[in-house]
Design a protein around this motif. Structure first.
Motif, PDB file in Angstrom:
ATOM      1  N   ASP A 118     -46.756  -7.960  16.241  1.00 33.61           N
ATOM      2  CA  ASP A 118     -47.212  -7.445  17.527  1.00 33.61           C
ATOM      3  C   ASP A 118     -46.908  -5.959  17.666  1.00 33.61           C
ATOM      4  OD1 ASP A 118     -48.171  -9.928  18.192  1.00 33.61           O
ATOM      5  OD2 ASP A 118     -46.469 -10.469  19.466  1.00 33.61           O
ATOM      6  N   TRP A 119     -45.745  -5.545  17.152  1.00 32.27           N
ATOM      7  CA  TRP A 119     -45.403  -4.135  17.234  1.00 32.27           C
ATOM      8  C   TRP A 119     -46.320  -3.281  16.358  1.00 32.27           C
ATOM      9  CZ3 TRP A 119     -43.673  -0.994  20.486  1.00 32.27           C
ATOM     10  CH2 TRP A 119     -43.331   0.307  20.108  1.00 32.27           C
ATOM     11  N   ARG A 120     -46.660  -3.787  15.183  1.00 33.71           N
ATOM     12  CA  ARG A 120     -47.601  -3.042  14.320  1.00 33.71           C
ATOM     13  C   ARG A 120     -48.945  -2.878  15.018  1.00 33.71           C
ATOM     14  NH1 ARG A 120     -45.200  -6.084  10.131  1.00 33.71           N
ATOM     15  NH2 ARG A 120     -46.859  -7.657  10.274  1.00 33.71           N
ATOM     16  N   ALA A 121     -49.387  -3.935  15.691  1.00 33.54           N
ATOM     17  CA  ALA A 121     -50.659  -3.860  16.412  1.00 33.54           C
ATOM     18  C   ALA A 121     -50.584  -2.832  17.538  1.00 33.54           C
ATOM     19  CB  ALA A 121     -51.019  -5.234  16.982  1.00 33.54           C
ATOM     20  N   SER A 122     -49.453  -2.788  18.245  1.00 29.74           N
ATOM     21  CA  SER A 122     -49.270  -1.795  19.304  1.00 29.74           C
ATOM     22  C   SER A 122     -49.256  -0.388  18.729  1.00 29.74           C
ATOM     23  CB  SER A 122     -47.956  -2.049  20.058  1.00 29.74           C
ATOM     24  OG  SER A 122     -47.995  -3.255  20.774  1.00 29.74           O
ATOM     25  N   ALA A 123     -48.598  -0.232  17.572  1.00 27.87           N
ATOM     26  CA  ALA A 123     -48.520   1.082  16.933  1.00 27.87           C
ATOM     27  C   ALA A 123     -49.900   1.576  16.517  1.00 27.87           C
ATOM     28  CB  ALA A 123     -47.596   1.020  15.726  1.00 27.87           C
ATOM     29  N   GLU A 124     -50.738   0.662  16.050  1.00 31.83           N
ATOM     30  CA  GLU A 124     -52.091   1.045  15.632  1.00 31.83           C
ATOM     31  C   GLU A 124     -52.954   1.477  16.820  1.00 31.83           C
ATOM     32  OE1 GLU A 124     -53.414  -2.401  13.567  1.00 31.83           O
ATOM     33  OE2 GLU A 124     -52.140  -2.043  11.802  1.00 31.83           O
ATOM     34  N   ARG A 125     -52.630   0.959  17.998  1.00 31.78           N
ATOM     35  CA  ARG A 125     -53.388   1.316  19.211  1.00 31.78           C
ATOM     36  C   ARG A 125     -52.800   2.521  19.934  1.00 31.78           C
ATOM     37  NH1 ARG A 125     -52.844  -4.349  20.054  1.00 31.78           N
ATOM     38  NH2 ARG A 125     -51.284  -3.930  21.668  1.00 31.78           N
ATOM     39  N   GLN A 126     -51.719   3.068  19.397  1.00 29.44           N
ATOM     40  CA  GLN A 126     -50.973   4.084  20.117  1.00 29.44           C
ATOM     41  C   GLN A 126     -51.836   5.267  20.562  1.00 29.44           C
ATOM     42  OE1 GLN A 126     -47.595   5.725  18.050  1.00 29.44           O
ATOM     43  NE2 GLN A 126     -47.567   7.541  19.341  1.00 29.44           N
ATOM     44  N   ALA A 127     -52.659   5.774  19.670  1.00 30.19           N
ATOM     45  CA  ALA A 127     -53.467   6.960  19.975  1.00 30.19           C
ATOM     46  C   ALA A 127     -54.402   6.734  21.169  1.00 30.19           C
ATOM     47  CB  ALA A 127     -54.269   7.381  18.753  1.00 30.19           C
ATOM     48  N   ASP A 128     -54.830   5.492  21.360  1.00 27.97           N
ATOM     49  CA  ASP A 128     -55.761   5.178  22.448  1.00 27.97           C
ATOM     50  C   ASP A 128     -55.072   4.547  23.653  1.00 27.97           C
ATOM     51  OD1 ASP A 128     -57.989   6.027  20.893  1.00 27.97           O
ATOM     52  OD2 ASP A 128     -57.935   4.103  19.827  1.00 27.97           O
ATOM     53  N   SER A 129     -53.752   4.457  23.603  1.00 30.21           N
ATOM     54  CA  SER A 129     -53.013   3.790  24.680  1.00 30.21           C
ATOM     55  C   SER A 129     -52.655   4.768  25.795  1.00 30.21           C
ATOM     56  CB  SER A 129     -51.725   3.169  24.136  1.00 30.21           C
ATOM     57  OG  SER A 129     -52.001   2.151  23.198  1.00 30.21           O
ATOM     58  N   ILE A 165     -34.341   2.630  34.777  1.00 31.10           N
ATOM     59  CA  ILE A 165     -34.422   3.797  33.885  1.00 31.10           C
ATOM     60  C   ILE A 165     -35.858   4.073  33.436  1.00 31.10           C
ATOM     61  CG2 ILE A 165     -32.078   3.452  33.011  1.00 31.10           C
ATOM     62  CD1 ILE A 165     -33.364   2.340  30.420  1.00 31.10           C
ATOM     63  N   ARG A 166     -36.824   3.373  34.026  1.00 32.02           N
ATOM     64  CA  ARG A 166     -38.185   3.439  33.489  1.00 32.02           C
ATOM     65  C   ARG A 166     -38.759   4.852  33.498  1.00 32.02           C
ATOM     66  NH1 ARG A 166     -41.657  -1.162  35.595  1.00 32.02           N
ATOM     67  NH2 ARG A 166     -40.283  -2.265  34.159  1.00 32.02           N
ATOM     68  N   PHE A 167     -38.433   5.636  34.522  1.00 36.07           N
ATOM     69  CA  PHE A 167     -39.029   6.975  34.569  1.00 36.07           C
ATOM     70  C   PHE A 167     -38.548   7.832  33.397  1.00 36.07           C
ATOM     71  CE2 PHE A 167     -35.028   8.322  36.201  1.00 36.07           C
ATOM     72  CZ  PHE A 167     -34.965   9.693  36.011  1.00 36.07           C
ATOM     73  N   VAL A 168     -37.316   7.577  32.885  1.00 34.48           N
ATOM     74  CA  VAL A 168     -36.827   8.308  31.708  1.00 34.48           C
ATOM     75  C   VAL A 168     -37.654   7.915  30.491  1.00 34.48           C
ATOM     76  CG1 VAL A 168     -34.868   8.668  30.162  1.00 34.48           C
ATOM     77  CG2 VAL A 168     -34.486   8.519  32.617  1.00 34.48           C
ATOM     78  N   ARG A 169     -37.976   6.637  30.380  1.00 34.51           N
ATOM     79  CA  ARG A 169     -38.832   6.169  29.286  1.00 34.51           C
ATOM     80  C   ARG A 169     -40.192   6.864  29.331  1.00 34.51           C
ATOM     81  NH1 ARG A 169     -36.914   0.294  28.862  1.00 34.51           N
ATOM     82  NH2 ARG A 169     -36.855  -0.131  26.625  1.00 34.51           N
ATOM     83  N   TYR A 170     -40.749   6.989  30.532  1.00 33.15           N
ATOM     84  CA  TYR A 170     -42.053   7.646  30.672  1.00 33.15           C
ATOM     85  C   TYR A 170     -41.998   9.071  30.110  1.00 33.15           C
ATOM     86  CZ  TYR A 170     -44.749   4.304  33.435  1.00 33.15           C
ATOM     87  OH  TYR A 170     -45.477   3.218  33.838  1.00 33.15           O
ATOM     88  N   ILE A 171     -40.997   9.810  30.538  1.00 36.46           N
ATOM     89  CA  ILE A 171     -40.911  11.212  30.126  1.00 36.46           C
ATOM     90  C   ILE A 171     -40.607  11.320  28.634  1.00 36.46           C
ATOM     91  CG2 ILE A 171     -39.646  13.379  30.477  1.00 36.46           C
ATOM     92  CD1 ILE A 171     -39.336  12.412  33.437  1.00 36.46           C
ATOM     93  N   ALA A 177     -43.504  13.612  19.327  1.00 38.76           N
ATOM     94  CA  ALA A 177     -42.457  13.478  18.306  1.00 38.76           C
ATOM     95  C   ALA A 177     -41.567  12.282  18.605  1.00 38.76           C
ATOM     96  CB  ALA A 177     -41.625  14.754  18.232  1.00 38.76           C
ATOM     97  N   ARG A 178     -41.251  12.080  19.894  1.00 43.26           N
ATOM     98  CA  ARG A 178     -40.391  10.959  20.267  1.00 43.26           C
ATOM     99  C   ARG A 178     -41.120   9.641  20.063  1.00 43.26           C
ATOM    100  NH1 ARG A 178     -36.571   8.867  19.097  1.00 43.26           N
ATOM    101  NH2 ARG A 178     -36.049   7.002  20.246  1.00 43.26           N
ATOM    102  N   ARG A 179     -42.417   9.614  20.385  1.00 39.15           N
ATOM    103  CA  ARG A 179     -43.195   8.389  20.172  1.00 39.15           C
ATOM    104  C   ARG A 179     -43.208   8.020  18.694  1.00 39.15           C
ATOM    105  NH1 ARG A 179     -47.036  10.586  23.865  1.00 39.15           N
ATOM    106  NH2 ARG A 179     -48.471  11.084  22.179  1.00 39.15           N
ATOM    107  N   ASP A 180     -43.464   8.991  17.832  1.00 37.43           N
ATOM    108  CA  ASP A 180     -43.526   8.721  16.394  1.00 37.43           C
ATOM    109  C   ASP A 180     -42.178   8.256  15.860  1.00 37.43           C
ATOM    110  OD1 ASP A 180     -46.168   9.469  16.432  1.00 37.43           O
ATOM    111  OD2 ASP A 180     -45.806  11.514  15.711  1.00 37.43           O
ATOM    112  N   ALA A 181     -41.109   8.912  16.330  1.00 38.54           N
ATOM    113  CA  ALA A 181     -39.770   8.522  15.884  1.00 38.54           C
ATOM    114  C   ALA A 181     -39.452   7.099  16.324  1.00 38.54           C
ATOM    115  CB  ALA A 181     -38.731   9.493  16.443  1.00 38.54           C
TER     116      ALA A 181
END
Length: 233
Positions: A118-129, A165-171, A177-181
């Motif tokens: 499921d995580w791989r599928a989410s990662a593949e959709r990342q650019a369009d998410s 803490i959700r707003f910290v996750r958003y930012i 770079a953080r998304r890729d890491a």
């Protein structure tokens, strides 16, 4: 508590739940600004219900740490505190590190593989998410990872922390770079769990969740600037 001679009126649980979910979503997303008074009468009218379920929902949200009550003044949306958020991140790390250690001993391999797929599928959709989808996927990954350890109470505490803490996750996840890491770190954590390497998995989770106080403070300043942007001429 009802006074002597008063009749206690039962409030339908589904009505309270509806009010709770609505107000919780608004506080988490700062539909109410930090420190803003929450008008019970307006809320009840908007939701098409009496004040009783709204008040009960607000009292639940006090326990969740999302709403505060000031005697004689009413209910208010929680303010942002760098110290509080740093403490929440520390508790979150304690809970998730403990969970992943336990998961290495008891996790069903099929469940680990399902999370990985499921995580791989989410990662593949990342650019369009959308950012909402990225944050939801990140929260879901961590809850499912902790769920491998099989402790429902731990998950309940984590769900509350996630909301606060959700707003910290958003930012955080706005930064490419953080998304890729994050994607790479999640994959490494799953590999360690699959290998039953508790020490490696715990170290990876601890590193993944580490955040400096200065970073939290910067995120709060960014968040406040956005929340109040409409007031800027």
């Amino acid at each position: 508590m009802a006074k002597a001679g008063e009749r206690t009126v039962a409030v339908p649980e589904n009505t309270v739940d509806r009010a709770y979910q609505h107000i919780r979503e608004r506080t988490v997303r700062f539909g109410y600004r930090p420190g803003e008074r929450i008008n019970e009468v307006e809320l009840a009218a908007f939701l098409g219900m009496s004040r009783a379920p709204v008040r009960e929902a607000l009292n639940r949200l006090i326990a969740d740490g999302l709403v505060v009550m000031e005697p004689g003044r009413g209910f208010f949306c929680r303010r942002l505190s760098a110290t509080e958020i740093a403490e929440l991140y520390a508790v979150r790390a304690d809970l998730e590190v403990s969970a992943v250690r336990r998961a290495c001993a008891v996790a069903d391999p099929d469940a680990v593989d399902a999370i990985a797929a499921d995580w791989r599928a989410s990662a593949e959709r990342q650019a369009d998410s959308t950012l909402d989808e990225l944050v939801n996927a990140d929260e879901t990954f961590h809850i499912r990872l902790a769920g491998l350890a099989g402790n429902a109470e731990r998950l309940r505490y984590l769900a509350n922390i996630n909301a606060r803490i959700r707003f910290v996750r958003y930012i955080n996840l706005e930064e490419p770079a953080r998304r890729d890491a994050s994607l790479g770190e999640h994959a490494l954590i799953l590999s360690a769990v699959r290998a039953r390497d508790a020490e490696a998995a715990a170290a990876l989770v601890a590193g993944h969740l580490s955040i400096r106080s200065q970073e939290i403070l910067a995120h709060i300043h960014t968040g406040l600037a956005r929340i109040y942007a409409s007031d800027v001429a």
